[in-house]
Design a protein around this motif. Structure first.
Motif, mmCIF file in Angstrom:
data_model
loop_
_atom_site.group_PDB
_atom_site.id
_atom_site.type_symbol
_atom_site.label_atom_id
_atom_site.label_comp_id
_atom_site.label_asym_id
_atom_site.label_seq_id
_atom_site.Cartn_x
_atom_site.Cartn_y
_atom_site.Cartn_z
ATOM 1 N N ALA A 133 0.829 -1.214 0.000
ATOM 2 C CA ALA A 133 0.000 0.000 0.000
ATOM 3 C C ALA A 133 0.860 1.260 0.000
ATOM 4 C CB ALA A 133 -0.934 0.000 1.203
ATOM 5 N N ALA A 139 -3.216 3.724 -3.648
ATOM 6 C CA ALA A 139 -3.672 3.469 -2.275
ATOM 7 C C ALA A 139 -3.955 4.792 -1.575
ATOM 8 C CB ALA A 139 -2.620 2.678 -1.502
ATOM 9 N N SER A 140 -5.079 4.866 -0.901
ATOM 10 C CA SER A 140 -5.443 6.099 -0.210
ATOM 11 C C SER A 140 -4.646 6.250 1.087
ATOM 12 C CB SER A 140 -6.937 6.108 0.108
ATOM 13 O OG SER A 140 -7.245 5.109 1.071
ATOM 14 N N ARG A 143 -6.255 4.166 3.819
ATOM 15 C CA ARG A 143 -5.916 2.742 3.808
ATOM 16 C C ARG A 143 -4.517 2.504 4.362
ATOM 17 N NH1 ARG A 143 -7.643 -2.032 4.932
ATOM 18 N NH2 ARG A 143 -6.766 -3.712 3.660
ATOM 19 N N ARG A 144 -3.585 3.376 4.032
ATOM 20 C CA ARG A 144 -2.221 3.226 4.547
ATOM 21 C C ARG A 144 -2.191 3.334 6.063
ATOM 22 N NH1 ARG A 144 0.540 7.128 -0.046
ATOM 23 N NH2 ARG A 144 0.974 5.487 -1.587
ATOM 24 N N GLU A 146 -4.631 2.674 8.140
ATOM 25 C CA GLU A 146 -5.272 1.493 8.720
ATOM 26 C C GLU A 146 -4.322 0.305 8.736
ATOM 27 O OE1 GLU A 146 -9.750 2.712 7.165
ATOM 28 O OE2 GLU A 146 -8.590 1.185 6.105
ATOM 29 N N LEU A 147 -3.612 0.096 7.646
ATOM 30 C CA LEU A 147 -2.670 -1.024 7.581
ATOM 31 C C LEU A 147 -1.496 -0.808 8.533
ATOM 32 C CD1 LEU A 147 -2.666 -1.685 3.735
ATOM 33 C CD2 LEU A 147 -3.578 -3.178 5.514
ATOM 34 N N TYR A 208 -10.227 4.210 13.968
ATOM 35 C CA TYR A 208 -10.143 2.940 13.242
ATOM 36 C C TYR A 208 -10.634 1.784 14.113
ATOM 37 C CZ TYR A 208 -8.035 -1.244 11.228
ATOM 38 O OH TYR A 208 -7.834 -2.508 10.736
ATOM 39 N N SER A 220 -11.846 2.557 5.144
ATOM 40 C CA SER A 220 -11.531 2.594 3.710
ATOM 41 C C SER A 220 -12.324 1.547 2.939
ATOM 42 C CB SER A 220 -10.033 2.393 3.479
ATOM 43 O OG SER A 220 -9.621 1.119 3.924
ATOM 44 N N ASP A 221 -12.523 0.377 3.541
ATOM 45 C CA ASP A 221 -13.342 -0.658 2.892
ATOM 46 C C ASP A 221 -14.791 -0.211 2.811
ATOM 47 O OD1 ASP A 221 -11.232 -2.454 2.523
ATOM 48 O OD2 ASP A 221 -11.467 -3.271 4.534
ATOM 49 N N ARG A 224 -15.110 2.313 0.028
ATOM 50 C CA ARG A 224 -15.117 1.641 -1.275
ATOM 51 C C ARG A 224 -16.465 1.000 -1.550
ATOM 52 N NH1 ARG A 224 -11.863 -2.137 -0.326
ATOM 53 N NH2 ARG A 224 -9.967 -0.925 -0.595
#
Length: 278
Positions: A133, A139-140, A143-144, A146-147, A208, A220-221, A224
């Motif tokens: 990511a 990749a937003s 999202r980064r 969150e990961l 989160y 992020s999911d 989407r």
């Protein structure tokens, strides 16, 4: 006889915080003994890398994790003449401490990783997802983040010798609802974790944790998912798929097709045809 692959590397650096990532394949390159002012976590993808650290020799083979604390000297070179490929993420101590404080519900301190090499497929998968990511232009930022939170929590729980106690994720309905409302109000925007934190009045990692606990997926999911629903509506209304992809917040038609198929089990084209025939 097959020729050996040449050395190559690519590097990514965050513009606003101590977070960097490297993807490389080395055959000839030998790392001189050095250290970083960050935590450094790597996963070997192919081949094997040998290095010395803490007065002993170590080898990280394919699928293994490397974990270096800040200012910890180490070197490195390929174990064989075929080279090795690896992914490395460098995370500043201030970022680690802040993320873990949020996960622990208060000041948490810094972890210590005593084993420079860890065999853990779960951690390897988490690091690959984060690293991929970070180097993916599509990749937003959300999202980064969150990961990063997921990966740090997994590293502390599974590999740290001295680790802050992380509290269990508890649902915070008010925070999760505020975030959900923010996403519904502007799901086409390039929302960041800081945007959601501001909307909820909490930290990025608290947001989160609360959202995932209540809705079973990362923000992020969820965003989407909202975009996919919009794409379905637009396609059913007769808008060309390429136009629907852009209007629904996807970078292009192939991006929409990949996620549409993964989520709904058919392509946008098949969905468009079914709408036409209905």
């Amino acid at each position: 006889m097959k020729a050996r692959a040449q050395d190559w590397s690519s590097y990514w650096r965050a513009p606003d915080r101590p977070l960097e990532a490297m993807h490389a394949h080395f055959v000839e390159h030998v790392y001189h003994r050095h250290s970083h002012d960050s935590y450094s976590f790597g996963v070997t993808e192919d081949g094997a890398q040998s290095f010395s650290c803490r007065g002993a020799a170590h080898t990280s083979a394919a699928g293994m994790i490397m974990a270096f604390n800040p200012d910890e000297p180490h070197d490195g070179h390929s174990t064989t003449d075929l080279g090795f490929t690896y992914r490395m993420v460098h995370i500043g101590p201030s970022l680690v401490e802040g993320a873990l404080a949020d996960l622990a519900g208060g000041r948490a301190g810094l972890p210590l990783f005593a084993a420079p090499v860890v065999a853990d497929p779960v951690l390897a998968g988490a690091l690959r997802r984060l690293h991929t990511a970070l180097l993916d232009d599509r990749a937003s930022a959300l999202r980064r983040d969150e990961l990063l939170a997921d990966t740090l929590a997994a590293l502390v729980r599974r590999a740290a010798t001295t680790a802050p106690r992380l509290i269990a994720a508890g649902a915070d309905d008010q925070v999760a609802t505020l975030v959900r409302d923010r996403l519904h109000a502007a799901f086409l925007d390039d929302v960041t974790a800081d945007d959601l934190a501001e909307a909820a009045g909490r930290s990025r990692f608290a947001v989160y944790r609360a959202f995932h606990a209540k809705y079973g997926m990362a923000p992020s999911d969820y965003q989407r998912q909202l975009r996919l629903r919009e794409a379905r509506r637009l396609i059913a209304g007769g808008l060309p798929i390429s136009h629907a992809a852009i209007a629904a917040g996807f970078s292009d038609q192939s991006h929409l097709t990949r996620w549409f198929t993964r989520v709904y089990g058919l392509t946008p084209g098949a969905y468009q045809l079914s709408s036409t025939l209905a």
